[in-house]
Design a protein around this motif. Structure first.
Motif, short mmCIF file in Angstrom:
data_model
loop_
_atom_site.label_atom_id
_atom_site.label_comp_id
_atom_site.label_asym_id
_atom_site.label_seq_id
_atom_site.Cartn_x
_atom_site.Cartn_y
_atom_site.Cartn_z
N UNK A 1 14.96 31.66 22.28
CA UNK A 1 13.82 32.78 21.50
C UNK A 1 12.54 32.06 21.48
N UNK A 2 11.59 33.11 21.62
CA UNK A 2 10.29 32.94 21.58
C UNK A 2 9.80 32.79 20.12
N UNK A 3 9.36 31.45 19.80
CA UNK A 3 8.72 31.12 18.61
C UNK A 3 7.81 31.93 18.25
N UNK A 4 6.63 31.38 19.32
CA UNK A 4 5.27 32.26 19.30
C UNK A 4 4.54 32.11 20.48
N UNK A 5 3.17 32.66 20.37
CA UNK A 5 2.61 32.66 21.80
C UNK A 5 1.45 32.06 21.34
N UNK A 6 0.72 31.44 22.41
CA UNK A 6 -0.76 31.06 22.07
C UNK A 6 -1.62 31.50 23.33
N UNK A 7 -2.73 32.37 22.64
CA UNK A 7 -3.63 33.07 23.39
C UNK A 7 -4.68 32.15 24.22
N UNK A 8 -5.15 32.80 25.33
CA UNK A 8 -6.53 32.10 25.74
C UNK A 8 -7.59 31.56 24.94
N UNK A 9 -7.73 30.36 24.80
CA UNK A 9 -8.56 29.70 24.08
C UNK A 9 -8.22 29.30 22.64
N UNK A 10 -7.14 29.52 22.33
CA UNK A 10 -6.44 29.46 20.83
C UNK A 10 -6.34 27.78 20.34
N UNK A 11 -6.93 27.54 19.36
CA UNK A 11 -7.04 26.27 19.08
C UNK A 11 -7.78 25.25 19.73
N UNK A 12 -8.80 25.82 20.57
CA UNK A 12 -9.73 25.06 21.66
C UNK A 12 -11.16 25.21 21.27
N UNK A 13 -11.76 24.24 21.26
CA UNK A 13 -13.25 24.15 21.35
C UNK A 13 -13.80 24.94 22.58
N UNK B 1 3.71 30.46 26.07
CA UNK B 1 4.70 30.84 24.97
C UNK B 1 5.56 29.68 24.62
N UNK B 2 6.05 29.54 23.54
CA UNK B 2 6.85 28.59 23.15
C UNK B 2 8.20 28.90 22.65
N UNK B 3 9.36 28.31 23.35
CA UNK B 3 10.64 28.74 23.52
C UNK B 3 11.38 27.90 22.46
N UNK B 4 12.10 28.26 21.63
CA UNK B 4 13.38 27.65 20.93
C UNK B 4 14.51 27.61 21.53
N UNK B 5 14.94 26.63 22.31
CA UNK B 5 15.92 26.81 23.19
C UNK B 5 17.47 27.02 22.75
N UNK B 6 18.16 27.73 23.30
CA UNK B 6 19.57 28.29 23.10
C UNK B 6 20.10 26.77 23.02
N UNK B 7 21.47 26.75 22.26
CA UNK B 7 21.97 27.65 21.40
C UNK B 7 21.24 28.02 20.01
N UNK B 8 20.24 27.36 19.72
CA UNK B 8 19.42 27.45 18.49
C UNK B 8 18.65 28.82 18.47
N UNK C 1 5.70 20.74 18.85
CA UNK C 1 6.24 21.47 17.88
C UNK C 1 5.23 22.63 17.40
N UNK C 2 5.88 23.51 16.87
CA UNK C 2 5.12 24.70 16.33
C UNK C 2 5.35 24.90 14.77
N UNK C 3 4.53 25.29 14.02
CA UNK C 3 4.77 25.37 12.79
C UNK C 3 5.08 26.75 12.50
N UNK C 4 6.06 26.89 11.47
CA UNK C 4 6.60 28.12 11.35
C UNK C 4 6.67 28.28 9.39
N UNK C 5 6.67 29.67 9.27
CA UNK C 5 6.83 29.86 7.71
C UNK C 5 8.16 30.78 7.42
N UNK C 6 8.77 30.36 6.64
CA UNK C 6 9.95 31.05 6.10
C UNK C 6 9.76 31.23 4.43
N UNK C 7 10.36 32.46 4.01
CA UNK C 7 10.41 32.85 2.44
C UNK C 7 11.94 33.16 2.27
N UNK C 8 12.16 33.17 1.06
CA UNK C 8 13.47 33.30 0.67
C UNK C 8 13.92 34.92 0.88
#
Length: 301
Positions: free
Chosen positions: A94-106, A117-124, A173-180
């Motif tokens: 599953x794709x957790x998120x993507x990183x665009x060109x230049x993201x978080x780069x000086x 792209x950052x993949x959460x590998x199956x079966x998770x 690792x990628x930081x994710x946010x969850x809510x109730x």
């Protein structure tokens, strides 16, 4: 299977060498000293500064292209092999998120113009990691022996270690946010994306996070850290800039044969250094960015 563009090469873990900081600092001092001297005397100071800058660029670009990535090996008894040999591997997830060109780069780091792209590998899936939050525990969970793709996230044998024996690279690792209410968001979806300038002009991510928590306090927002397989679709900038420098020394391969050839290449690159810098700047501007569409051809690395 057709393949997307690939410009980098990997090294075995046992052969990996970190950047030579002493060399980088020395060249940096020569650049600074030569620049200062050029203000007072011109001539030789400018030559030293420009020549040192070319050598710094060549070393760093070559390391990024041919020395930075450690080869990832795969046990064919697990996972999914997609080709006729063990060198072609499918990663399913599953794709957790993507990183665009230049993201978080000086602006300096923008020399690496990959899309990722950052993949959460199956079966998770993303929900499987939300209850923890601890990066180390989530990585241990994802790389357990019972997980068919876990080895793609593990440290390889003979990986570089700190003086205390702990590995220098403990996963991506990628930081994710969850809510109730059961919703999940990537960190950057909540706090914005920084596209450079050393964080000066980027979003104030900590303030954005505090504002989000305050506005959604009743949903109990929580950060958690997901181990992912980081998949890059390569841009050409590093390759193109290095090729320009090597072109002025009649190619780069022979420069590495022995100390004499290395010295001869330095002499040639010093002679042509003013022209090289102009050509390098042109290569930077003309480079092709990494593109998600490359995934349709088999992907980059």
């Amino acid at each position: 299977m057709s393949q997307g563009p690939q410009y980098t090469s990997c090294v075995e873990a046992k052969d990996f060498k970190p950047k030579n900081d002493a060399l980088i600092y020395t060249l940096g001092i020569l650049i600074g000293g030569g620049t200062i001297a050029a203000f007072f005397s011109g001539g030789i100071g400018a030559v030293v500064a420009v020549a040192a800058l070319v050598q710094l660029l060549r070393y760093v670009l070559d390391w990024m292209l041919n020395g930075k990535l450690i080869c990832l090996h795969h046990n064919s008894a697990n996972g999914c092999n997609c080709g006729s040999d063990d060198n072609t591997i499918c990663a399913i997830g599953e794709i957790a998120d993507t990183e665009g060109i230049g993201e978080d780069k000086n602006p300096i780091e923008d020399v690496d113009n990959d899309y990722a792209i950052n993949l959460i590998l199956a079966p998770f899936n993303i929900k499987d990691f939300a209850s923890g939050g601890d990066a180390a525990k989530n990585l241990e969970k994802a790389t357990a022996a019972s997980q068919p793709q876990g080895e793609l996230l593990k440290c390889q044998p003979a990986m570089p270690t700190h003086d205390d024996g702990n590995p220098k690279f403990s996963g991506y690792f990628r930081t994710m946010i969850t809510t109730t209410d059961g919703k999940y968001n990537a960190w950057t979806e909540i706090v914005g994306v920084d596209y450079g300038w050393f964080g000066i002009f980027g979003p104030d991510q900590q303030k954005a996070w505090s504002d989000y928590v305050f506005a959604n306090a009743w949903l109990l927002p929580k950060k958690f850290f997901v181990p992912v397989l980081h998949c890059e679709f390569e841009g050409t900038r590093i390759r193109d800039m290095l090729a320009v420098i090597d072109a002025f020394s009649l190619g780069g391969g022979w420069c590495k044969k022995n100390w004499f050839f290395r010295a001869l290449c330095v002499v040639l690159q010093t002679i042509f250094s003013p022209i090289i810098l102009i050509a390098v700047a042109a290569a930077w501007a003309a480079a092709d960015d990494g593109d998600l569409a490359d995934a349709l051809q088999g992907g980059g690395t």
